[in-house]
Design an enzyme around this catalytic site. Structure first.
Site, PDB file in Angstrom:
ATOM      1  CG  ASP A  67      -1.854  -1.137   1.482  1.00 44.27           C
ATOM      2  OD1 ASP A  67      -3.058  -1.105   2.079  1.00 44.27           O
ATOM      3  OD2 ASP A  67      -1.863  -2.186   0.709  1.00 44.27           O
ATOM      4  CG  ASP A 102      -5.435   0.019  -0.753  1.00 46.74           C
ATOM      5  OD1 ASP A 102      -5.478  -0.235   0.510  1.00 46.74           O
ATOM      6  OD2 ASP A 102      -6.327  -0.209  -1.490  1.00 46.74           O
ATOM      7  CG  HIS A 121      -8.462   2.595  -0.462  1.00 45.43           C
ATOM      8  ND1 HIS A 121      -8.995   3.672   0.243  1.00 45.43           N
ATOM      9  CD2 HIS A 121      -8.264   1.533   0.539  1.00 45.43           C
ATOM     10  CE1 HIS A 121      -9.015   3.550   1.413  1.00 45.43           C
ATOM     11  NE2 HIS A 121      -9.051   2.203   1.796  1.00 45.43           N
ATOM     12  CG  HIS A 125      -6.504  -5.093   2.887  1.00 44.03           C
ATOM     13  ND1 HIS A 125      -7.161  -4.024   2.207  1.00 44.03           N
ATOM     14  CD2 HIS A 125      -7.542  -5.965   3.326  1.00 44.03           C
ATOM     15  CE1 HIS A 125      -8.378  -4.225   2.615  1.00 44.03           C
ATOM     16  NE2 HIS A 125      -8.711  -5.238   3.280  1.00 44.03           N
ATOM     17  CB  SER A 162     -20.334  24.017  -7.780  1.00 46.48           C
ATOM     18  OG  SER A 162     -21.254  23.426  -6.621  1.00 46.48           O
ATOM     19  CD  GLU A 188     -18.516  28.343   5.088  1.00 46.97           C
ATOM     20  OE1 GLU A 188     -19.671  28.407   4.897  1.00 46.97           O
ATOM     21  OE2 GLU A 188     -17.749  29.241   4.918  1.00 46.97           O
TER      22      GLU A 188
END
Lengths: 741, 165
Positions: free
Chosen positions: A186, A215, A248, A487, A668, A715
């Site tokens: 990984d 990964d 992943h 892993h 966005s 936010e």
């Protein structure tokens, strides 16, 4: 040490004390004293290191369960939701992710030709086909923190995609001509480690073949750079560079663990295009590598049903994500055809062209029974698993209605869509897809265990735990002698198990925190005996003493733990009260440990951690009310929001964040109040949580600090983070995808 | 060594020496942390480190004696459960540990000029050649940051450092 020689002959003695010159006796005693002390010191450090490790690892794997929750939530939406006209858009947004079009359209979509590279761009300007020197320049550029322009990124990825499509599911490699093969585990976006490996071992070349065991992305901040480097080397040395897919390499996982965020942040204009192309590329990555027909290299591991012959025959690119199993065709008794076939008839008649294409994107709908996958998850909120026949029919009726009203309509609005090619193949054998899917999940998600046997890996939510007997049987059956897998993070960068027949290899050093672990890579020659090289990236680690390095990691782990405790306050309080029937406000240490372990689902040495987490009364009791006060974090933004809402949000924040990313289709970074409201209403119904519209409004007000009527995802998430900006600058947080600064 | 009853705290005092029930629970937890196989046991060769992690500071020789002077193979292969371990821990607990003053006195031996410092080099030799010798990297780890520009170690500060884990 020249001056020491004479002295040592004075002091050194192999006889017993009587024969030794008088002056040596206290010296010897002093030596023994210090040695005792030192060994105790090391042992205590080791202990702290071990439990810190436990903390990080438990929380990491527990976090992966969130993926299952997301999956179940999407399933719940589909099964139970009859959208109003406004809500229909939201749902179609959520499922619209993978638009499938014809090859020509794909090529136009991924086209880089009309992307201009401005003169001011100072990064590498690649020409294709790539040459070796260009790849070296690329590595150098990344070392100097430059970014590759999106035009070249797309071009490189396109070439990679074309190459991967002709590779088999299992790479077959040989160590002929005394070539030693280098194997890496990984990397998780940690470019420093890859560069360190190249520095110590040499870059990939005809004489230096490499296998990278999955990964490559997520968590670290340079995932895209690592991918570009690996793909570039793959293109110039296709016979000497081999890539295995990891769990992943999956776009839904990337939504949560930071890769998606990284790409969108670095490539604001073309990020989405790049991610789409990567989706295809990930699904085309080979699943495993075999060396000299004797050594298997795979990212996760095996199960008792793993069959390499079967795996060789799979169409691997159908399996785009672990969280979207292939759809199943079902027909029901009573003449009610499944909505699947209804749907297919429509689309098949529309687009006969589709069947010729080997689509690499599966538009899967999560209709139909998902029993096998759900059984693996720890919590099944929707409780769908065991339905009576009547309930089943009712659900399908509703699904049909859903399709007709909302779903398929919006589908016709899309450009030519189409069933994935799994349709054309699977009419005869509807279960084949699920079996193949399990084979792949097992390869990419499993973990070894020390006991014999094999059972589903509920902690991760996918793959299995497999024991030494399964290894033995598997190796014999396939005539292999060793499994190399990754892993799992290991302190030394590697670890043998199952009688040295299984070797775990992890190449991301300092994974949890600076100083937490080393990385390692393997050199394998024709004798097939793994030779391990360890390292630790980062200048800082050399300067830290053992104590400092352990302390730093420990502090980080404890901080994360405290957050978890805070977030589970309501459940913990309930558990404590069960032990405190007389309502004294006190519980014993033992009961505290039991309660905490059960509520958090974390099997940690709680007693050992207590000095860091609680203050006890003189008779070893805990005043839990004041303990919670100590734990609580003050955040002015959310004072008005109820504790339980806050907790629930924080607990499911990663799921929430992922959902928001899906809802925010134009990437966005903003979603409207209305979208937020709808999503939250759905989520609260799913979580069986009462939250009034008023409470949602309050939440919105406290979050929208600039009052512009839309919510910045960042936010929103900030509101539920613990106020500690400093943490964002250095190191990683278990709960947040790696932050980009 | 007394017989260790199967159940813990209530019957513990007999085998558990002067440890309280709470302490024994702590020890059990720590013991579990060292079990990497999952059979609720630890190897003979781990016993010394577990004791040290639990606040004792035996020499390797003392631990060997407690284990009944096992052969090299036994040290490498044999395992023991917590109930067998606890009485050994209790016995070791009776051995006096060094205090701050003991350490300081021990080091004062090397203080040729009586000015509160010893030569780092001398300390290294002693630690590497006497008693249960330490390896070079162990000595390095211990001495990091302790020697001043002249290669001297202020031993009172050193002992404080050493005891402040």
């Amino acid at each position: 040490m020249g001056c020491g020689v004479t002295k040592s002959s004075e002091f050194c003695s192999k006889k017993d004390e009587k024969d030794v010159p008088l002056i040596a006796v206290p010296a010897m005693r002093a030596a023994v004293l210090i040695q005792r002390w030192y060994r105790q010191y090391v042992a205590r450090m080791e202990m702290r290191r071990r439990y810190t490790w436990n903390i990080f690892q438990s929380m990491e794997y527990a976090g992966e369960q969130d993926q299952i929750k997301l999956y179940n939530f999407l399933g719940y939406l589909v099964d139970n939701f009859t959208p109003s006209s406004t809500e229909r858009n939201l749902i179609s947004h959520i499922f619209r992710e993978n638009e499938v079009c014809r090859d020509v359209e794909w090529e136009r979509y991924f086209s880089y030709e009309n992307i201009d590279v401005p003169d001011i761009y100072s990064g590498p300007r690649l020409t294709f086909p790539l040459s070796v020197s260009q790849v070296a320049d690329l590595v150098e550029a990344f070392k100097n923190k430059q970014q590759l322009h999106s035009r070249y990124v797309l071009q490189l990825l396109l070439d990679t995609w074309k190459l991967l499509r002709i590779l088999p599911n299992i790479n077959r490699v040989s160590t002929c001509q005394s070539k030693e093969i280098t194997i890496c585990g990984d990397l998780h976006g940690q470019l420093e480690d890859l560069l360190l490996i190249f520095y110590k071992n040499g870059m990939p070349s005809l004489d230096t073949p490499y296998v990278f065991n999955g990964d490559f992305v997520d968590r670290g901040k340079d995932s895209i750079e690592i991918l570009l480097i690996l793909f570039a080397f793959l293109l110039v040395y296709p016979g000497d560079v081999h890539l295995n897919r990891g769990n992943h390499e999956d776009h839904i996982i990337n939504l949560r663990y930071g890769f998606t965020k990284e790409v969108l942040g670095k490539y604001k204009l073309h990020g989405k295009r790049i991610l789409k192309l990567l989706q295809k590329i990930f699904s085309w990555l080979p699943l495993a590598t075999v060396i000299d027909q004797r050594v298997l290299i795979v990212h996760g591991g095996i199960s008792d049903t793993t069959d390499l012959a079967l795996i060789t025959r799979i169409d691997r690119h159908k399996y785009v994500s672990a969280l979207r199993p292939p759809k199943k065709k079902t027909t029901l008794s009573g003449g009610q055809s499944s909505m699947d076939s209804e749907f297919d008839n429509d689309s098949i008649s529309n687009m006969s062209m589709q069947n010729k294409r080997r689509a690499s994107v599966t538009f899967s709908k999560t209709f139909g029974p998902r029993d096998s996958f759900q059984r693996r998850s720890l919590q099944d909120f929707s409780g769908i698993v065991n339905r009576t026949v009547e309930e089943e029919q009712e659900v399908r009726r509703r699904q049909g209605a859903f399709l007709q009203t909302g779903y398929s309509c919006s589908h016709r609005d899309l450009k030519p869509s189409f069933p994935s090619e799994s349709d054309s193949d699977s009419t005869d054998a509807p279960d084949v897809s699920n079996e193949e899917w399990k084979q792949i999940l097992d390869l990419l998600w499993s973990d070894p265990m020390s006991q014999d046997g094999c059972f589903p890996n509920e902690l991760r939510g996918g793959g299995c735990y497999w024991g030494p007997n399964v290894t033995e049987e598997f190796l014999n059956r396939h005539n292999l002698q060793l499994i190399i897998r990754s892993h799992e993070c290991k302190q030394e960068g590697y670890e043998f198990c199952h009688n040295r027949k299984v070797l775990t290899l992890f190449s991301a050093s300092n994974y949890y925190e600076v100083g937490s672990n080393r990385g390692a890579y393997i050199r394998l020659g024709p004798d097939l005996v793994p030779y391990l090289i360890q390292y630790q990236a980062s200048d800082m680690t050399r300067e830290l003493t053992l104590k400092q390095s352990v302390g730093r990691t420990e502090r980080s782990a404890l901080k994360a733990l405290r957050e978890q405790l805070f977030v589970h306050k309501t459940d913990l309080l309930r558990a404590f009260k069960e032990y405190d029937e007389d309502n004294t406000g006190l519980i014993s240490l033992n009961n505290w440990a039991k309660a905490v372990g059960t509520v958090l689902h974390l099997d940690l040495p709680w007693r050992m951690l207590r000095s860091q987490l609680v203050t006890l009364t003189p008779n070893n009791m805990l005043d839990y009310h004041s303990w919670f006060k100590e734990l609580s974090i003050k955040d002015p933004n959310v004072e008005r929001v109820e504790q339980t809402v806050l907790e629930t949000l924080y607990k499911h924040r990663s799921t929430l964040e992922t959902i928001f990313r899906i809802v925010d289709t134009d990437n966005s970074g903003l979603i409207s109040f209305e979208d937020f409201r709808q999503t939250w209403r759905l989520l609260s119904a799913y979580l069986k949580m009462e939250i009034s519209d008023e409470a949602i409004s309050d939440l919105l007000i406290s979050i929208d600090t600039n009052n512009d009527g839309s919510i910045d995802i960042e936010e929103f998430m900030e509101a539920f983070r613990f106020v500690d900006r400093n943490r964002l600058e250095r190191g990683r947080s278990i709960f947040n995808p790696k932050d980009m600064s | 060594m007394g017989d260790a009853p199967a159940e813990a705290p209530a019957a513990a005092p007999a085998a558990g020496g002067d440890f309280s029930a709470d302490q024994i629970e702590d020890f059990k937890e720590a013991f579990g942390l060292f079990d990497k196989v999952g059979d609720n046991q630890v190897g003979y060769n781990q016993v010394a480190d577990i004791m040290r992690a639990l606040g004792q500071n035996p020499t390797n020789g003392e631990v060997k004696k407690l284990l009944g002077s096992p052969s090299v193979e036994d040290m490498a292969n044999k395992r023991m459960a917590f109930d067998a371990f606890l009485p050994l821990l209790a016995q070791q607990d009776k051995v006096q540990k060094g205090t701050y003053d003991d350490y300081v006195e021990g080091l004062r031996v090397f203080d040729k000029e009586g000015n509160g410092t010893v030569l780092g080099a001398e300390l290294r030799i002693v630690l590497g050649t006497m008693g249960e010798k330490m390896k070079e990297d162990e000595i390095d780890a211990l001495m990091t940051g302790q020697e001043d520009d002249n290669g001297c170690v202020n031993y009172e500060a050193f002992v404080k450092h050493v005891m402040s884990v």
